[in-house]
Design an enzyme around this catalytic site. Structure first.
Site, short mmCIF file in Angstrom:
data_model
loop_
_atom_site.label_atom_id
_atom_site.label_comp_id
_atom_site.label_asym_id
_atom_site.label_seq_id
_atom_site.Cartn_x
_atom_site.Cartn_y
_atom_site.Cartn_z
N CYS A 98 -4.22 4.07 -1.12
CA CYS A 98 -4.98 3.47 -0.03
C CYS A 98 -6.30 2.90 -0.51
O CYS A 98 -6.69 3.04 -1.67
CB CYS A 98 -5.24 4.49 1.08
SG CYS A 98 -5.84 6.06 0.52
N GLY A 142 -2.77 -0.95 0.09
CA GLY A 142 -1.96 -0.26 1.07
C GLY A 142 -1.52 -1.19 2.18
O GLY A 142 -2.37 -1.86 2.78
N ASN A 202 -9.15 8.10 -0.15
CA ASN A 202 -8.28 7.51 -1.16
C ASN A 202 -8.07 8.53 -2.28
O ASN A 202 -9.03 8.99 -2.88
CB ASN A 202 -8.94 6.24 -1.72
CG ASN A 202 -8.21 5.63 -2.91
OD1 ASN A 202 -8.81 4.97 -3.74
ND2 ASN A 202 -6.92 5.86 -3.00
N GLY A 203 -6.83 8.88 -2.56
CA GLY A 203 -6.55 9.84 -3.61
C GLY A 203 -5.54 10.86 -3.18
O GLY A 203 -4.86 10.70 -2.16
N TYR A 263 -3.27 -2.43 -13.19
CA TYR A 263 -2.48 -2.97 -12.07
C TYR A 263 -3.13 -2.88 -10.69
O TYR A 263 -3.17 -3.86 -9.97
CB TYR A 263 -1.11 -2.29 -12.03
CG TYR A 263 -0.28 -2.67 -10.83
CD1 TYR A 263 0.24 -3.94 -10.70
CD2 TYR A 263 -0.02 -1.74 -9.81
CE1 TYR A 263 1.00 -4.30 -9.58
CE2 TYR A 263 0.73 -2.08 -8.70
CZ TYR A 263 1.25 -3.36 -8.59
OH TYR A 263 1.99 -3.71 -7.49
#
Length: 488
Positions: free
Chosen positions: A24, A52, A131-132, A276
């Site tokens: 995310c 996301g 996020n994570g 990426y």
């Protein structure tokens, strides 16, 4: 985490191959002069959409209004699907807010798990975007459940929010509560937290996921990537340091709590952010993502040269590395693929008996560019290998005389527990296979990966996490894979 990712699911989410996915992106904004922030958060989330595509949301509050009143809207889908003029209009009046875009795997794609989370508790209200991925969620969740907590989601973000809220009851301010909660959390978390009068950015001590601070006029912004600051015309101030808590107060102070900070040598930034995940126009911890990919391509050219006529990238993730390979090798860089940008998440997927390939629906080959030529094709990774063989076949059918594949990351050999959809070992094509065996499976004339010892060059020597390649986990992984039960 249900890690079996079908080709149709990948392509429906705008992906060409079987690339890994990030969980995310987060965005927060506090306008000290009281101007609305919802529309700016919307545009910030649009620029983080690559992180996301499953769900998104925005929560805002008026710091001059009734304490604890929060307006929020979230839903399943892309940012521009969930938010129209009416939805943004209903969030008018909020000068502080947080936003979130989320990716999840099959089985947890539910409205309940969409973020940001909004908690009302005895000290007021918290809005949180995460996020994570934590590795000790079961223990933390069990601790809360045994004292009466009732959970509305299956995500570890709710566990984080609950622990912060509990600590807040016995602390002087929310920053102290966050610091105490951090001592219990293990794993990856970049957080943006909205309290009634403060906006807080938090990064885990390893620094797995990026988070930066910016400013536009009277507003301060936290964002997962610097490209989101550029999108709304904000100035980049600095990155939030691993283990740091940064607070923006109503007086415009920027306060820093570094209680959880570790020495720089112990940081473990996710190297795949540079390979990426992050947008190429982002700069993370002082390193240009675009330059990282150019370096990766140049390293491939030096270590794994091959005679060819054209270097091409699998769009969009392989393009910069392909250019780097071209510049280092002297072989011309070109375009071999046309990507259909108008196929959305919900396109009608070809059935098993259909002649239409999902890969071909999303991607087509420029025959005139490749016919009769020896092609070097660059992609960022091969995870399961479900589509690389089809892309190689497409190049051959378009007339390419040779197809040499180069991968701008090392082989994936181990799962990731820190917020990246790298599945269990048995699902990874490189597990228990040699490079030549993989080459035969995908049908390429030659295949080479980036050497793992090259990774520090991509990030100018910053300490990174390469556990998915090496198996060296910077934080002890869970004894059993709990990613399906507590998915993000």
């Amino acid at each position: 985490m249900n890690s079996t990712m079908t080709e149709e699911r990948l392509l429906a989410e705008g992906c060409i191959g079987d690339e890994p996915h990030e969980e995310c992106g987060v965005f927060g904004m506090y306008d000290l002069e009281g101007h609305d922030v919802a529309q700016s958060i919307y545009y910030g989330l649009l620029s983080l959409q690559h992180r996301g595509q499953e769900s998104c949301g925005i929560a805002v509050s008026d710091t001059a209004g009734p304490k604890g009143k929060v307006l929020s809207h979230k839903g399943m889908g892309l940012v521009n699907e969930v938010f129209g003029k009416d939805e943004i209009g209903k969030l008018a009046g909020g000068n502080i807010g947080v936003g979130h875009v989320r990716y999840s795997t099959a089985g947890s794609s539910t409205m309940e798990n969409a973020q940001p989370l909004v908690l009302n508790y005895i000290k007021g209200v918290l809005g949180l975007a995460h996020n994570g991925n934590l590795v000790n969620t079961p223990e933390l969740r069990d601790e809360l459940a045994r004292t009466g907590a009732i959970f509305q989601t299956t995500i570890d973000s709710e566990v984080i929010a609950y622990h912060i809220a509990r600590e807040r009851v016995n602390t002087r301010n929310v920053e102290e509560a966050v610091a105490k909660a951090m001592k219990k959390l293990k794993g990856a978390y970049s957080l943006v937290i909205m309290s009634p009068r403060k906006l807080i950015g938090v990064r885990d001590p390893q620094g797995f996921r990026p988070l930066c601070l910016g400013k536009r006029d009277s507003a301060y912004i936290f964002a997962s990537e610097s490209c989101a600051l550029d999108t709304i015309g904000a100035e980049f101030i600095r990155d939030v340091e691993p283990g740091e808590i940064v607070t923006v107060t109503k007086e415009g102070q920027i306060l820093s709590n570094k209680e959880m900070c570790q020495p720089a040598g112990k940081h473990s930034r996710c190297v795949f952010e540079y390979i990426y995940f992050s947008r190429p126009d982002s700069v993370s911890d002082g390193v240009s993502v675009y330059q990282s990919r150019l370096i990766a391509g140049a390293c491939l050219a030096k270590d794994s040269p091959v005679e060819a006529d054209l270097v091409v990238g699998v769009p969009d993730s392989g393009n910069a590395a392909a250019l780097g390979y071209s510049l280092a090798s002297g072989i011309p860089y070109g375009t071999a693929f046309v990507k259909n940008s108008y196929v959305g998440r919900t396109f009608i997927k070809p059935g098993q008996s259909s002649r239409e390939s999902s890969v071909r629906v999303k991607l087509n080959v420029l025959r005139e560019a490749v016919k009769g030529k020896r092609i070097i094709m660059i992609d960022d990774s091969i995870v399961r290998g479900t589509t690389s063989d089809r892309i190689v076949t497409m190049l051959r059918e378009a007339g390419a005389s040779e197809v040499h594949m180069r991968v701008s990351s090392p082989p994936f050999l181990h799962p990731c527990y820190f917020g990246t959809d790298i599945p269990s070992e048995e699902q990874l094509i490189a597990h228990n296979r040699t490079v030549d065996e993989i080459r035969q499976i995908i049908g390429a004339d030659s295949l080479a990966y980036l050497r793992i010892e090259r990774l520090p060059e991509l990030v100018h020597g910053l300490p990174v996490c390469d556990a998915c390649f090496s198996g060296r986990y910077p934080v002890e992984p869970p004894k059993e894979d709990i990613r399906g039960e507590y998915d993000r």
